[in-house]
Motif scaffolding. Structure first.
Motif, short mmCIF file in Angstrom:
data_model
loop_
_atom_site.label_atom_id
_atom_site.label_comp_id
_atom_site.label_asym_id
_atom_site.label_seq_id
_atom_site.Cartn_x
_atom_site.Cartn_y
_atom_site.Cartn_z
N GLU A 14 9.90 4.77 -8.50
CA GLU A 14 9.75 3.26 -8.29
C GLU A 14 10.56 2.70 -9.35
O GLU A 14 11.24 1.65 -9.06
CB GLU A 14 8.46 2.98 -7.94
N GLU A 64 11.95 -11.06 -12.35
CA GLU A 64 11.16 -10.39 -11.38
C GLU A 64 10.21 -9.37 -12.01
O GLU A 64 9.60 -8.57 -11.37
CB GLU A 64 11.79 -9.76 -10.11
N PRO A 93 13.88 -4.22 0.98
CA PRO A 93 12.89 -4.34 0.04
C PRO A 93 11.64 -3.82 0.24
O PRO A 93 10.69 -3.72 -0.61
CB PRO A 93 12.84 -6.11 -0.21
N ASP A 94 11.24 -3.44 1.60
CA ASP A 94 9.91 -2.87 1.93
C ASP A 94 10.07 -1.15 1.74
O ASP A 94 9.40 -0.68 2.65
CB ASP A 94 9.67 -3.29 3.35
N GLU A 97 8.76 0.55 -0.09
CA GLU A 97 7.31 1.27 -0.37
C GLU A 97 6.47 1.26 1.08
O GLU A 97 5.98 2.52 1.30
CB GLU A 97 6.53 0.41 -1.26
N SER A 98 6.51 0.34 1.83
CA SER A 98 5.80 0.61 3.16
C SER A 98 6.61 1.33 4.11
O SER A 98 5.85 1.76 4.94
CB SER A 98 5.70 -1.01 3.78
N LYS A 157 5.49 5.48 3.57
CA LYS A 157 3.98 5.32 3.86
C LYS A 157 3.81 6.64 4.78
O LYS A 157 2.87 7.19 4.59
CB LYS A 157 3.36 4.22 4.43
N ASN A 189 5.43 -4.27 -2.35
CA ASN A 189 6.46 -4.93 -1.38
C ASN A 189 6.06 -4.35 0.05
O ASN A 189 5.96 -3.14 0.39
CB ASN A 189 7.98 -4.43 -1.63
N HIS A 190 5.69 -5.54 1.02
CA HIS A 190 5.39 -4.91 2.13
C HIS A 190 6.57 -5.79 2.83
O HIS A 190 6.67 -6.92 2.79
CB HIS A 190 3.90 -5.46 2.59
N GLY A 191 7.13 -5.20 3.94
CA GLY A 191 8.10 -5.82 4.76
C GLY A 191 7.65 -6.88 5.55
O GLY A 191 8.38 -7.80 5.87
N ASN A 198 -2.18 3.46 1.46
CA ASN A 198 -1.48 4.42 0.72
C ASN A 198 -0.84 4.11 -0.58
O ASN A 198 -0.76 4.77 -1.60
CB ASN A 198 -0.71 5.38 1.68
N PRO A 199 0.10 3.27 -0.60
CA PRO A 199 1.08 3.24 -1.55
C PRO A 199 0.15 2.65 -2.79
O PRO A 199 0.43 2.78 -3.85
CB PRO A 199 1.93 1.93 -1.35
#
Lengths: 359, 359
Positions: free
Chosen positions: A107, A162, A351-352, A354-355, A358, B170-172, B220-221
DNA sequence: GATTAGCACTTAAAGCGTTTGAGTGCTAAA
DNA sequence: TTTAGCACTCAAACGCTTTAAGTGCTAATC
């Protein structure tokens, strides 16, 4: 610093290329006899000697001493890199290794850069460098306070690049919740998006007034904390990996010379300077004295920056002797840096990330 | 590993000490003739030779070859350090330099350690090392979430070693305030003070249920983030400064030998291992093969840990050739590490240091 | 005019014997 | 027990010779 050698005959090019290739892999000066047997065309050693003498006159070759073969000069390497070198064909194994890294979806950019550099060092057998840049003109965009137990709270600062930085503030006395949120509001009002030069003494006393008696004494240490956060790593971070590998090359068997280079690697600022003044979005190749650090006169630096928008956020590359396997190194640096660049670009579009992974 | 040499005659001690002192400062083997003129007692070279032969038999001296003078063996150095060495008297200038550092009131321990190590390296002219420890068994003691703009929030984790770590999630999709605070509550309920081994899949699904549909995909993340935070630097950080200085000593003019050492310095884990298994609250001196890293057989490692309570939180020291100015190095390491230790101890008594020096 | 065979020349590196000098161990005398 | 004295040892320095790789140049050849 750009040289044009358009007036090189095809045969001279062949000879120069053969000399450089042989010297890169063997490390020894190359003589005319060797070349008679390792050229695509068949000419006598005498002819080769004549050609070599001319190439030397042009500054492309050098002779360690009269009775030795020829060795490429720095200009020779430069010409080789610019217009002679054949593209290196990476093996499947190598591509696999590189892909495994870029697919591992780490990441943090600095982690990616570091492992990429490490891998590059291993594959090319030179010293790897990883640069993690930092926007020089950072400001804090948002403050948050967070109670942390008795007598201290956490100051969270989001910066314009950021990042998030935190600082624990110890105050020996109790601060009420209202005072804390007033403090937060004051910080956000007075210090957000503010350049450090704009923070004057009068601004500080204004803040102290605004925040009220109870928390006034906290303003000063907080401002100092902000200062530290912004100034920290203003130049970015530069890491090296595999410095000991350099010692396997005979060009560094001179201990004094190596000591100088090692010093530059440890001090970092000279190399940092080179990296941060480099060209964006292309491979940078500094051969020998092409870089201005005189202790690196016998070294070559190859790297490519990683950008985000038009900001340089990092770089990876290698450092080694001038007699370097340019073809392989450039191919590797290129492939890897492009892939990382792509990861950066994609991250922006998604940008998501990470989600997403999952599941 | 402790040796007793109580049966050394006073004269032998004088001779041994003179040999070691001379060799440390001169680097050359020491002969009987030199000693006749540099001993507090006056005896003939023949007598000295006899004594030296006996000292060699005891393993305290060595002879590079028959016609050379004597050189201290590792045991010789050990004996010297244990019972022969005179305490080094620091000059005012040196004390000043050291005091200036400890008075500079930097805030972060790792910064203090690093500048201390740097200073020590400069003063002793060897390579400095700074170790910043980390509690191996960290757990997160508190979670906080913090909205950060559109589609992302900041997860703040306080750990049992009183550090703060943050991670941007980051969650979309949009997450409501209620969901976020529910998430925070769930994290605090299920993951606080929990060892990583206790986090099972069923615990995770329980958390996902508890947090509700909206934010379930974030668990999870986040767990992965917690894992990273705890595992990061589980071994602590080890930094070196002034590695190039080693090259000035003739014992490292053998490139192969130096390469090995440089590799160990870069890899860090061997030295980390030594440092983290060292004795607390005293100067640790590893002479030559006393440490088990065979590539460091010609090096001496001297350091002292900094503790907080009974936890090792850091260490500073130097690394150099066995022929080291033990007296000076030990005095410097001792003085500096004690002062840092004191700063640590005082900080504990005065947690409101920061608000104190506001004026 | 370009190429090549041939040869004298150059030079670093390796090999080898000699010298030097610092330092030792041992013996015999003090 | 100490010391003077002496034969012995050995790395390092020195100097000389040899070796071998490679060159530049000249004259012959294509």
């Amino acid at each position: 610093m750009s040289f044009e050698f358009k007036d090189l005959s095809e045969r001279k090019k062949l000879i120069l290329q053969a000399i450089i290739d042989a010297h890169i892999s063997g490390g020894e000066p190359v003589g005319s006899k060797y070349l008679t047997q390792n050229l695509p065309i068949s000419i006598s050693s005498a002819t080769i000697r004549n050609e070599m003498a001319e190439l030397e006159e042009m500054g492309l070759l050098e002779q360690p001493h009269t009775s030795a073969g020829r060795v490429p000069s720095e200009y020779g390497y430069r010409f080789y890199v610019n217009s002679l070198m054949k593209g290196y064909e990476m093996t499947m194994k190598e591509i696999d290794e590189l892909n495994r890294l870029t697919k591992s979806k780490q990441e943090k950019l600095d982690h990616i850069l570091e492992s990429a550099a490490k891998l590059m060092g291993n594959m090319t057998n030179y010293t790897a460098l990883a640069f993690k840049g930092n926007t020089p003109t950072t400001v804090v965009t948002q403050f948050k306070t967070m109670r942390m137990g008795v007598g201290k709270f956490l100051l969270v600062m989001m910066t314009s690049d950021e990042n998030v930085q935190t600082k624990v503030i110890n105050h020996g006395f109790e601060v009420t919740d209202e005072a804390l949120s007033r403090l937060e509001a004051v910080l956000n009002k007075y210090l957000c998006n503010v350049d450090l030069e704009q923070v004057t003494l009068s601004l500080i006393s204004e803040m102290e007034r605004a925040v009220g008696l109870e928390a006034a004494s906290l303003i000063n240490p907080i401002v100092k904390g902000v200062y530290d956060v912004i100034n920290q790593n203003a130049m970015g971070e530069l890491k090296f990996q595999g410095v000991d590998r350099l010692l396997q090359y005979p060009e560094f068997s001179d201990i004094g010379r190596f000591r100088g280079l090692l010093g530059a690697i440890e001090k970092k600022d000279d190399i940092l300077d080179i990296v941060s003044h480099s060209k964006k979005d292309e491979i940078n190749v500094y051969i020998g004295s092409e870089n201005s650090v005189d202790v690196m006169n016998n070294s070559t630096l190859i790297f490519r920056t990683i950008t985000q928008g038009d900001k340089v956020v990092g770089a990876i590359g290698v450092i080694g002797p001038c007699r370097m396997d340019y073809s392989k190194v450039i191919a590797t640096v290129d492939y890897l840096s492009r892939n990382i660049q792509q990861m950066m670009d994609n991250d922006k579009l998604l940008p998501d990330k990470e989600s997403e992974d999952k599941k």
